[in-house]
Design a protein around this motif. Structure first.
Motif, PDB file in Angstrom:
ATOM      1  N   THR A  95       0.862  -1.193   0.000  1.00 52.78           N
ATOM      2  CA  THR A  95       0.000   0.000   0.000  1.00 52.78           C
ATOM      3  C   THR A  95       0.895   1.238   0.000  1.00 52.78           C
ATOM      4  O   THR A  95       2.073   1.167   0.316  1.00 52.78           O
ATOM      5  N   VAL A  96       0.293   2.353  -0.362  1.00 50.78           N
ATOM      6  CA  VAL A  96       1.001   3.634  -0.246  1.00 50.78           C
ATOM      7  C   VAL A  96       0.034   4.645   0.356  1.00 50.78           C
ATOM      8  O   VAL A  96      -1.166   4.637   0.038  1.00 50.78           O
ATOM      9  N   LEU A 101     -10.412   8.993  -8.679  1.00 56.68           N
ATOM     10  CA  LEU A 101      -9.591   8.334  -9.710  1.00 56.68           C
ATOM     11  C   LEU A 101      -9.043   7.001  -9.205  1.00 56.68           C
ATOM     12  O   LEU A 101      -8.948   6.032  -9.958  1.00 56.68           O
ATOM     13  N   VAL A 102      -8.694   6.955  -7.913  1.00 53.63           N
ATOM     14  CA  VAL A 102      -8.192   5.710  -7.316  1.00 53.63           C
ATOM     15  C   VAL A 102      -9.304   4.662  -7.275  1.00 53.63           C
ATOM     16  O   VAL A 102      -9.083   3.472  -7.544  1.00 53.63           O
ATOM     17  N   ASP A 103     -10.507   5.126  -6.983  1.00 53.03           N
ATOM     18  CA  ASP A 103     -11.675   4.242  -6.985  1.00 53.03           C
ATOM     19  C   ASP A 103     -11.886   3.663  -8.396  1.00 53.03           C
ATOM     20  O   ASP A 103     -12.035   2.450  -8.573  1.00 53.03           O
ATOM     21  N   GLU A 109      -7.999  -0.043  -1.992  1.00 50.63           N
ATOM     22  CA  GLU A 109      -7.390  -0.700  -0.827  1.00 50.63           C
ATOM     23  C   GLU A 109      -5.880  -0.476  -0.764  1.00 50.63           C
ATOM     24  O   GLU A 109      -5.251  -0.755   0.247  1.00 50.63           O
ATOM     25  N   ARG A 110      -5.316   0.000  -1.863  1.00 51.15           N
ATOM     26  CA  ARG A 110      -3.855   0.115  -1.970  1.00 51.15           C
ATOM     27  C   ARG A 110      -3.347   1.532  -1.739  1.00 51.15           C
ATOM     28  O   ARG A 110      -2.207   1.722  -1.345  1.00 51.15           O
ATOM     29  N   ILE A 111      -4.162   2.512  -2.128  1.00 48.28           N
ATOM     30  CA  ILE A 111      -3.707   3.905  -2.028  1.00 48.28           C
ATOM     31  C   ILE A 111      -4.566   4.627  -0.996  1.00 48.28           C
ATOM     32  O   ILE A 111      -5.774   4.799  -1.181  1.00 48.28           O
ATOM     33  N   ARG A 118      -3.713  11.637 -12.146  1.00 47.70           N
ATOM     34  CA  ARG A 118      -3.585  10.563 -13.144  1.00 47.70           C
ATOM     35  C   ARG A 118      -2.138  10.128 -13.252  1.00 47.70           C
ATOM     36  O   ARG A 118      -1.837   8.925 -13.284  1.00 47.70           O
ATOM     37  N   GLY A 119      -1.233  11.108 -13.324  1.00 46.32           N
ATOM     38  CA  GLY A 119       0.202  10.802 -13.412  1.00 46.32           C
ATOM     39  C   GLY A 119       0.705  10.079 -12.177  1.00 46.32           C
ATOM     40  O   GLY A 119       1.520   9.162 -12.265  1.00 46.32           O
ATOM     41  N   LEU A 120       0.213  10.502 -11.030  1.00 34.68           N
ATOM     42  CA  LEU A 120       0.623   9.887  -9.769  1.00 34.68           C
ATOM     43  C   LEU A 120       0.180   8.421  -9.707  1.00 34.68           C
ATOM     44  O   LEU A 120       0.971   7.542  -9.327  1.00 34.68           O
TER      45      LEU A 120
END
Ligand code: 4NP
Length: 165
Positions: free
Chosen positions: A3-4, A27-29, A35-37, A153-155
């Motif tokens: 995870t981060v 965007l993560v969703d 669960e990771r970010i 998006r880049g991240l």
């Protein structure tokens, strides 16, 4: 599972960093990496602790489908440098304020949001900073959103390989 954890940082935690948080959550969703970010935001200043994001930020974000209403302002604290893997600041003043209180061993965690805008998507001619929209007009909030979308998006693209490795 790798995870981060990321904390977006601005001055007041009512305009830019809650916008980055709201955009990143969405965007993560969509990228199925919830669960990771892990995502949060904070301000270097203490004026808006406990307050919801600025009405203009909520309105502009809401028009693009991002919900900021539940967020509340908080100030960065020493434990955040331990807790988060990345502290992503909106401008150079935020970086300086973070560096002034950050334990030396954690300094590399401090980054600027616009570092993550992919070169091919740079509509802002290599700008380093997300400009504070607080004392300006509505268009400033649209630019903040455009920059948060491009950088987040880049991240995500930059993080994905290390999370799934
Ligand atoms: P932010 O904007 O750092 O993007 O949340 C600001 C909000 C409030 C103030 C300055 C900037 N203020 O001076 O109260």
């Amino acid at each position: 599972m790798k995870t981060v954890s990321i904390c977006f940082v601005c001055l007041g935690n009512i305009c830019r960093s809650p916008t980055a948080e709201g955009v990143m959550r969405q965007l993560v969703d969509e990228a199925k990496l919830k669960e990771r970010i892990l995502i949060d935001s904070a301000g270097t200043g203490d004026w808006h602790i406990g307050q919801p994001p600025d009405r203009r930020a909520r309105q502009a974000a809401g028009q693009r489908g991002y919900k900021l209403d539940e967020l509340r302002g908080r100030q960065i604290e020493l434990a955040d440098f331990e807790r988060f893997d990345l502290l992503i600041a909106m401008d150079d003043k935020n970086v300086a304020a973070l560096r002034a209180v950050c334990p030396p061993a954690q300094r590399d965690k401090i980054r600027l949001l616009l570092e993550f805008v992919p070169e091919r998507d740079d509509r802002w001619n290599g700008a380093r900073e997300v400009v504070d929209p607080y004392f300006g007009g509505e268009s400033g909030f649209e630019q903040v959103l455009d920059q948060c979308e491009a950088a987040c998006r880049g991240l995500i693209a930059a993080l994905r390989p290390q999370l799934l490795a």
